[in-house]
Design an enzyme around this catalytic site. Structure first.
Site, PDB file in Angstrom:
ATOM      1  N   ASP A 221       0.664  -0.777  -0.518  1.00  7.61           N
ATOM      2  CA  ASP A 221       0.480  -0.261  -0.006  1.00  7.61           C
ATOM      3  C   ASP A 221       1.150   1.234  -0.227  1.00  7.61           C
ATOM      4  O   ASP A 221       0.056   2.572  -0.119  1.00  7.61           O
ATOM      5  CB  ASP A 221      -0.747  -0.381   1.198  1.00  7.61           C
ATOM      6  CG  ASP A 221      -0.440   0.305   2.577  1.00  7.61           C
ATOM      7  OD1 ASP A 221       0.968  -0.142   2.911  1.00  7.61           O
ATOM      8  OD2 ASP A 221      -1.050  -0.077   3.622  1.00  7.61           O
ATOM      9  N   SER A 222       1.683   0.878  -0.192  1.00  2.77           N
ATOM     10  CA  SER A 222       3.175   1.899  -0.224  1.00  2.77           C
ATOM     11  C   SER A 222       2.812   2.917  -1.570  1.00  2.77           C
ATOM     12  O   SER A 222       3.382   3.646  -1.458  1.00  2.77           O
ATOM     13  CB  SER A 222       4.455   1.935  -0.505  1.00  2.77           C
ATOM     14  OG  SER A 222       4.494   0.415  -1.330  1.00  2.77           O
TER      15      SER A 222
ATOM     16  N   ASP B 230      -0.869  -5.797   0.127  1.00  2.00           N
ATOM     17  CA  ASP B 230      -1.210  -5.315   1.570  1.00  2.00           C
ATOM     18  C   ASP B 230      -2.889  -5.143   1.449  1.00  2.00           C
ATOM     19  O   ASP B 230      -3.366  -4.756   0.213  1.00  2.00           O
ATOM     20  CB  ASP B 230      -1.396  -4.291   1.626  1.00  2.00           C
ATOM     21  CG  ASP B 230       0.725  -4.049   1.874  1.00  2.00           C
ATOM     22  OD1 ASP B 230       0.909  -5.213   2.493  1.00  2.00           O
ATOM     23  OD2 ASP B 230       1.141  -3.397   2.163  1.00  2.00           O
TER      24      ASP B 230
ATOM     25  N   GLU C  11       9.045  -4.081  11.057  1.00  2.00           N
ATOM     26  CA  GLU C  11       9.670  -2.517  10.300  1.00  2.00           C
ATOM     27  C   GLU C  11       9.989  -1.656  11.146  1.00  2.00           C
ATOM     28  O   GLU C  11       8.870  -1.565  11.951  1.00  2.00           O
ATOM     29  CB  GLU C  11       8.390  -1.888   9.513  1.00  2.00           C
ATOM     30  CG  GLU C  11       8.916  -0.861   8.702  1.00  2.00           C
ATOM     31  CD  GLU C  11       7.375   0.228   7.728  1.00  2.00           C
ATOM     32  OE1 GLU C  11       6.665  -1.134   7.854  1.00  2.00           O
ATOM     33  OE2 GLU C  11       7.471   1.286   7.914  1.00  2.00           O
TER      34      GLU C  11
ATOM     35  N   LYS D  29      -1.078  -9.589   3.333  1.00  2.00           N
ATOM     36  CA  LYS D  29      -0.395  -8.666   4.395  1.00  2.00           C
ATOM     37  C   LYS D  29      -1.116  -8.299   4.568  1.00  2.00           C
ATOM     38  O   LYS D  29      -1.590  -7.398   4.073  1.00  2.00           O
ATOM     39  CB  LYS D  29       0.876  -8.441   4.234  1.00  2.00           C
ATOM     40  CG  LYS D  29       2.056  -7.692   5.101  1.00  2.00           C
ATOM     41  CD  LYS D  29       2.957  -7.445   5.020  1.00  2.00           C
ATOM     42  CE  LYS D  29       3.593  -6.114   4.161  1.00  2.00           C
ATOM     43  NZ  LYS D  29       2.434  -4.693   4.508  1.00  2.00           N
TER      44      LYS D  29
HETATM   45  N1  MHF Z   1       8.853   5.645  -0.147  1.00  2.00           N
HETATM   46  C1  MHF Z   1       8.324   5.095   1.092  1.00  2.00           C
HETATM   47  N2  MHF Z   1       9.293   3.912   1.800  1.00  2.00           N
HETATM   48  C2  MHF Z   1       9.182   3.717   2.813  1.00  2.00           C
HETATM   49  O1  MHF Z   1       9.896   2.696   3.182  1.00  2.00           O
HETATM   50  C3  MHF Z   1       7.457   3.092   3.416  1.00  2.00           C
HETATM   51  C4  MHF Z   1       6.443   4.398   2.206  1.00  2.00           C
HETATM   52  N3  MHF Z   1       7.257   5.015   1.420  1.00  2.00           N
HETATM   53  N4  MHF Z   1       5.754   3.967   2.844  1.00  2.00           N
HETATM   54  C5  MHF Z   1       4.969   3.027   3.274  1.00  2.00           C
HETATM   55  C6  MHF Z   1       5.741   3.104   4.462  1.00  2.00           C
HETATM   56  C7  MHF Z   1       6.653   4.442   5.779  1.00  2.00           C
HETATM   57  N5  MHF Z   1       7.810   4.339   6.005  1.00  2.00           N
HETATM   58  C8  MHF Z   1       8.816   4.742   7.003  1.00  2.00           C
HETATM   59  C9  MHF Z   1       8.443   6.297   7.089  1.00  2.00           C
HETATM   60  C10 MHF Z   1       9.267   6.558   6.647  1.00  2.00           C
HETATM   61  C11 MHF Z   1       9.789   7.041   7.939  1.00  2.00           C
HETATM   62  C12 MHF Z   1      11.253   7.398   9.077  1.00  2.00           C
HETATM   63  O2  MHF Z   1      10.998   8.823   8.450  1.00  2.00           O
HETATM   64  N6  MHF Z   1      12.459   7.036   9.389  1.00  2.00           N
HETATM   65  C13 MHF Z   1      13.536   7.924  10.563  1.00  2.00           C
HETATM   66  C14 MHF Z   1      13.934   7.395  11.469  1.00  2.00           C
HETATM   67  C15 MHF Z   1      12.797   7.301  12.257  1.00  2.00           C
HETATM   68  C16 MHF Z   1      13.509   7.499  13.507  1.00  2.00           C
HETATM   69  O3  MHF Z   1      14.786   7.620  14.081  1.00  2.00           O
HETATM   70  O4  MHF Z   1      12.452   6.981  14.313  1.00  2.00           O
HETATM   71  C17 MHF Z   1      14.129   7.661   9.160  1.00  2.00           C
HETATM   72  O5  MHF Z   1      15.235   8.893   9.035  1.00  2.00           O
HETATM   73  O6  MHF Z   1      14.905   6.682   8.635  1.00  2.00           O
HETATM   74  C18 MHF Z   1      10.470   5.130   8.004  1.00  2.00           C
HETATM   75  C19 MHF Z   1       9.882   4.590   7.401  1.00  2.00           C
HETATM   76  C20 MHF Z   1       8.426   2.923   5.527  1.00  2.00           C
HETATM   77  N7  MHF Z   1       7.740   3.037   4.276  1.00  2.00           N
HETATM   78  C1  KIV Z   2       7.038  -1.412   3.436  1.00  2.00           C
HETATM   79  C2  KIV Z   2       6.462  -2.449   2.791  1.00  2.00           C
HETATM   80  C3  KIV Z   2       6.342  -3.990   3.779  1.00  2.00           C
HETATM   81  C4  KIV Z   2       5.319  -1.974   2.376  1.00  2.00           C
HETATM   82  O1  KIV Z   2       4.043  -2.737   3.403  1.00  2.00           O
HETATM   83  C5  KIV Z   2       4.253  -1.781   1.746  1.00  2.00           C
HETATM   84  O2  KIV Z   2       5.928  -1.329   0.972  1.00  2.00           O
HETATM   85  O3  KIV Z   2       3.513  -1.325   1.519  1.00  2.00           O
HETATM   86 MG    MG Z   3       2.456  -1.992   3.398  1.00  2.00          MG
END
Ligand code: MHF
Ligand code: KIV
Ligand code: MG
EC number: 2.1.2.11
Length: 287
Positions: free
Chosen positions: A67-68, A106, A204, A136
């Site tokens: 669903d990303s 998803d 995740e 999922k």
């Molecule tokens: N382009 C994209 N990549 C992804 O991996 C992803 C999506 N979209 N959409 C659905 C979810 C959302 N996800 C995310 C979105 C933001 C962060 C983020 O900003 N993480 C911070 C760390 C935060 C912390 O330290 O607690 C980072 O800097 O990576 C992580 C996963 C993973 N998934």
């Molecule tokens: C990040 C993966 C595991 C996901 O759920 C997605 O792409 O939607």
């Molecule tokens: Mg997802």
């Protein structure tokens, strides 16, 4: 490699999830067998037939229609607005674009939270109309009745724990399981998902040590994203991995290409050829 895996004879490469031979459609049984061999395997997302065919031909054994697609394909800010109509259309395209990969779809936000019957209705639609091999859903204990009913009905379920993006409005995008209490909760959730019949668990954005402990504690494979090196598999969002995503990407992503630059260069070269009259040339022209 675990001691158990090290004592086994070398994996039969024709059976390997990655690098294996043949184009028979992989199933959840092939996924289960990889854990007993101690094989690590890759998973990527895809949202269209052409991209999925590239990954399938590259040998990626599991493709997730995530669903990303909300933020990576449909232009939303989050995964929250994605509908089962959108998921079904794009999942069907990914299935059509692949021959070997197990395609996992998803369940979208709001398509299973009402309860097991709603979950079964939507999962059945994804299996029948799109042809996915598994679905999922996010949540461990909170999604147990859904997982149990789907598995009973014959639909393989992949669970998704740790950061669950459909809960962004309550959770944010933070690392999960840092406190002792949260770590215990994650372990409980993972075991509950396994007991309910899930065939794999996505972890995740959880600390690597905790992901390693969950991986050792389960007989089903763990699939990490921002969960360190010790999970059984790794998943990345394809547009992040290939450098197509614009703006900031999560720190756990590794960019293996810069498609954004490559595509931009191609578009600019085309535009300049058109503006300067270099395209179309004689070989592109009919008389
Ligand atoms: N382009 C994209 N990549 C992804 O991996 C992803 C999506 N979209 N959409 C659905 C979810 C959302 N996800 C995310 C979105 C933001 C962060 C983020 O900003 N993480 C911070 C760390 C935060 C912390 O330290 O607690 C980072 O800097 O990576 C992580 C996963 C993973 N998934
Ligand atoms: C990040 C993966 C595991 C996901 O759920 C997605 O792409 O939607
Ligand atoms: Mg997802």
């Amino acid at each position: 490699m675990t001691l158990q895996a090290a004592q086994k004879p070398p994996a039969d490469s024709s059976k390997a999830l990655y690098g294996g031979k043949g184009t028979r459609r992989l199933t959840v049984h092939d996924i289960a067998a990889a854990k007993t061999r101690g094989e690590k395997w890759p998973m990527l997302t895809a949202y269209d037939a052409m991209t999925a065919s590239v990954f399938d031909e590259a040998g990626i054994p599991v493709i997730l229609v995530g669903d990303s697609m909300g933020n990576c394909h449909l232009g939303y800010d989050t995964t929250v607005p994605v509908t089962m109509d959108e998921m079904t259309i794009l999942s069907a395209a990914v299935v059509r674009g692949t021959r070997r990969a197990l395609v996992v779809g998803d369940l979208t936000f709001g398509s299973y939270q009402e309860g097991p019957v709603q979950a079964l209705r939507n999962a059945t639609r994804l299996v029948k109309d799109a042809g996915v091999g598994a679905v999922k859903l996010e949540g461990g204990e909170r999604s147990l009745p859904q997982t149990e009913l789907l598995v009973q009905a014959g639909i393989p379920v992949m669970s998704h724990l740790g950061l669950t993006p459909q809960s962004v409005n309550t959770m944010g995008y933070r690392v999960q399981g840092r406190s002792d209490e949260a770590a215990h909760k994650l372990l409980r959730d993972a075991k509950a998902a396994q007991d309910a019949g899930a065939f794999a668990v996505v972890l995740e954005l959880v600390p690597a040590e905790l992901a390693a402990e969950v991986t050792r504690s389960l007989h089903i494979p763990t699939i990490g994203i921002g969960a360190g090196p010790d999970t059984d598999a790794q998943v990345l969002v394809w547009t992040d991995m290939a450098g197509l995503t614009g703006g900031k990407v999560p720190r756990f992503t590794k960019q293996y290409a810069n498609l954004r630059e490559t595509l931009g260069d191609a578009a600019r070269a085309f535009a300049e050829d058109v503006a300067g009259g270099a395209f179309p040339a004689e070989e592109h022209t009919f008389h």
